[in-house]
Design an enzyme around this catalytic site. Structure first.
Site, PDB file in Angstrom:
ATOM      1  N   CYS A 307      10.044   5.307  -3.544  1.00 20.63           N
ATOM      2  CA  CYS A 307      10.000   5.156  -2.099  1.00 20.63           C
ATOM      3  C   CYS A 307      11.334   5.494  -1.459  1.00 20.63           C
ATOM      4  O   CYS A 307      12.377   4.991  -1.892  1.00 20.63           O
ATOM      5  CB  CYS A 307       9.659   3.695  -1.816  1.00 20.63           C
ATOM      6  N   ARG A 407      -1.356   7.670   5.241  1.00 23.78           N
ATOM      7  CA  ARG A 407      -0.555   6.524   4.807  1.00 23.78           C
ATOM      8  C   ARG A 407       0.884   6.646   5.281  1.00 23.78           C
ATOM      9  O   ARG A 407       1.447   5.737   5.851  1.00 23.78           O
ATOM     10  CB  ARG A 407      -0.576   6.380   3.284  1.00 23.78           C
TER      11      ARG A 407
END
Ligand code: IMP
Length: 485
Positions: A307, A407
């Site tokens: 991430c 997303r």
């Protein structure tokens, strides 16, 4: 009233991560082999192990979900694929084993043997009940067709005198009948020989081989599917094939997402896991929006190993912090029985133990499972070592596949929030799960807890300084492979 920016800084919450804490050893009468790691994942789903695989396209498709459920955990099929493909993956998991297969592939007596063979090959099955208007008239196995003339009709080679079982047959009875008649397939029939299902020897064995498996009431493996709260079509279709729907948005605490999720839970009936969330306020608003249709919460924003959300946006709620915030919100609402799934940043059994000790019921892992044989993608050999591909669902490569777009890539977001790379190959899911389960049991033992409920009660944390974190791993020694003197 002027905005007090300085106070905002100095009164900031401490957004702790796994690396900041240790579990303090407590007085213990618990030996690790006596620890029970079973947990409740939602009100209706119980797991023997608290491990969930992330819905990511380099982590969970049917193969991973099957392998993990057999060990006692659960896989969430990713949604970076068409609805049809996701349904197909879920069906594969459901068909992988069941005491009685309900959705049986069949053939007609007047069909050609070549059609039967094609069906067997396509679905890797070794036999087909032969039915005429839903009624059993025979059974066809590979042995019957191996050397047969393929242009002939099925009825010419099928066995007509079929050994069958009644709908209420028990597993022990099924075994006895199969042994007595030396058959490996047992059609289950009702009145007038109406075909209701099929029991295969493979499924009977598998039940004995995987006693801890996560199964539904029909003995089929449990599986979840990721959905975007905005994708009602997908949710309404896939819910028929899975045991739970898992929200797959990076920031659930967004008014549009909450509105969409509210509609989604009204129009579906299967368990719904909200997420991802990371704050007390987000939990409060979610509880209010979902109004009793909340089955569990996915906790953690920005701490996944792939991430870059926090790096790019400076927004994030590290998993350990998120878990405690959500636990607070649920307690405040008297809803502490709603389980929390700690998601992101878990690298070892120790991290998993911290997440559980902080109030989670299960951990979701992407990086760890991406390194397993059963994740999608082949092995990559670099310098004599093996790796597997792993990428964030917000990475450029993933976003190129249209279905991941919502997303991390709302039209307003033009920036990649994930990276793409490789992770060390770890072996089969079974090996990795065993390693994590043993580590977790040892942590429970140190904390003096024999179950998750005891861990919640007894666990105490210690904070670790930067100097301390050096000391808490091997130090002052040159390890093999690090010989740079
Ligand atoms: P890991 O186990 O530390 O690699 O974290 C996996 C988790 O990261 C997933 O379950 C998601 O919640 C999250 N995640 C997946 N893809 C991305 C991304 O591209 N950016 C940010 N987070 C992601």
């Amino acid at each position: 009233m002027p905005i007090d920016f300085y106070s905002k800084l100095v009164k900031a919450s401490e957004a702790y991560t796994f690396r900041d804490f240790v579990l303090l050893p407590g007085r213990s009468e618990v030996e690790p082999d006596k620890v029970d790691l079973s947990v409740r994942l939602t009100k209706s789903i119980k797991l023997n192990l608290p491990f969930i695989s992330s819905p990511m396209d380099t982590v969970t498709e049917s193969e991973m979900a099957i392998a993990l459920a057999r060990q006692g955990g659960l896989g969430i099929i990713h949604r970076n694929m068409s609805i049809e493909e996701q349904v197909e993956n879920a069906k594969k998991v459901k068909r992988a084993e069941s005491f009685v297969i309900r959705d049986v592939f069949t053939i007609g007596p007047h069909d050609k043997i070549s059609d039967a063979l094609e069906l067997m090959n396509k679905h890797s099955i070794s036999g087909l009940p032969v039915v005429e208007s839903d009624h059993l008239v025979g059974i066809l196995t590979r042995r019957d067709v191996n050397f047969a003339d393929r242009t002939e009709e099925v009825r010419a080679v099928m066995t007509s005198d079929v050994v069958v079982a009644q709908p209420d047959v028990s597993i022990e009875d099924a075994k006895r009948i199969m042994h007595k008649h030396r058959v490996e397939k047992l059609p289950v029939v009702g009145n007038d020989k109406k075909l209701l299902g099929l029991i295969t020897i493979k499924d009977v064995y598998s039940r004995e081989r995987f006693p801890f498996a996560a199964r539904d009431s029909q003995g089929r493996l449990l599986v979840g599917a990721a959905v975007s709260p905005f994708d009602l079509d997908r949710a309404k279709t896939i819910e028929k094939y899975v045991d739970l729907l898992v929200s797959d948005v990076a920031h659930f605490h967004n008014s549009n997402v909450l509105e969409a999720a509210k509609k989604l839970v009204k129009e579906t009936s299967v368990d719904f896991v909200a997420g991802n969330l990371g704050t007390l306020e987000g939990t409060r608003d979610t509880i209010e929006a979902l109004d009793g249709r909340l089955s569990a919460i996915r906790a953690g924003v920005g701490s996944g190993s792939i991430c870059v959300t926090s790096e790019v946006t400076k927004a994030g709620a590290p998993t350990l912090f998120a878990v405690t915030q959500i636990a607070l919100g649920l307690q405040e609402a008297g809803m502490e029985s709603i389980p929390i799934i700690a998601d992101g940043g878990i690298r070892s059994a120790g991290d998993a133990a911290l997440a559980l000790a902080a109030g989670a019921s299960a951990v979701m892992m992407g990086n760890v499972f991406a390194g397993c044989t059963e994740s999608p993608g082949g092995l990559i050999k670099v310098g004599g070592k093996y790796y597997k591909p792993y990428r964030g669902m917000g990475s450029d490569a993933s976003r190129q596949k249209r279905f991941a777009m919502d997303r991390y890539n709302q039209p307003s977001k033009g920036i990649a929030e994930g990276v793409e790379g490789v992770v060390p190959y770890r072996g089969d899911v079974q090996v990795v799960v065993e390693e994590f389960a043993s580590g977790l049991k040892a942590s429970f033992g140190y904390a003096g807890a024999s179950s998750i409920k005891e861990l919640w009660l007894k666990a105490r944390f210690g904070t670790v300084s930067a100097a301390g974190s050096e000391e808490l791993r091997p130090h002052s020694i040159i390890l093999p492979g690090e010989e740079k003197i």
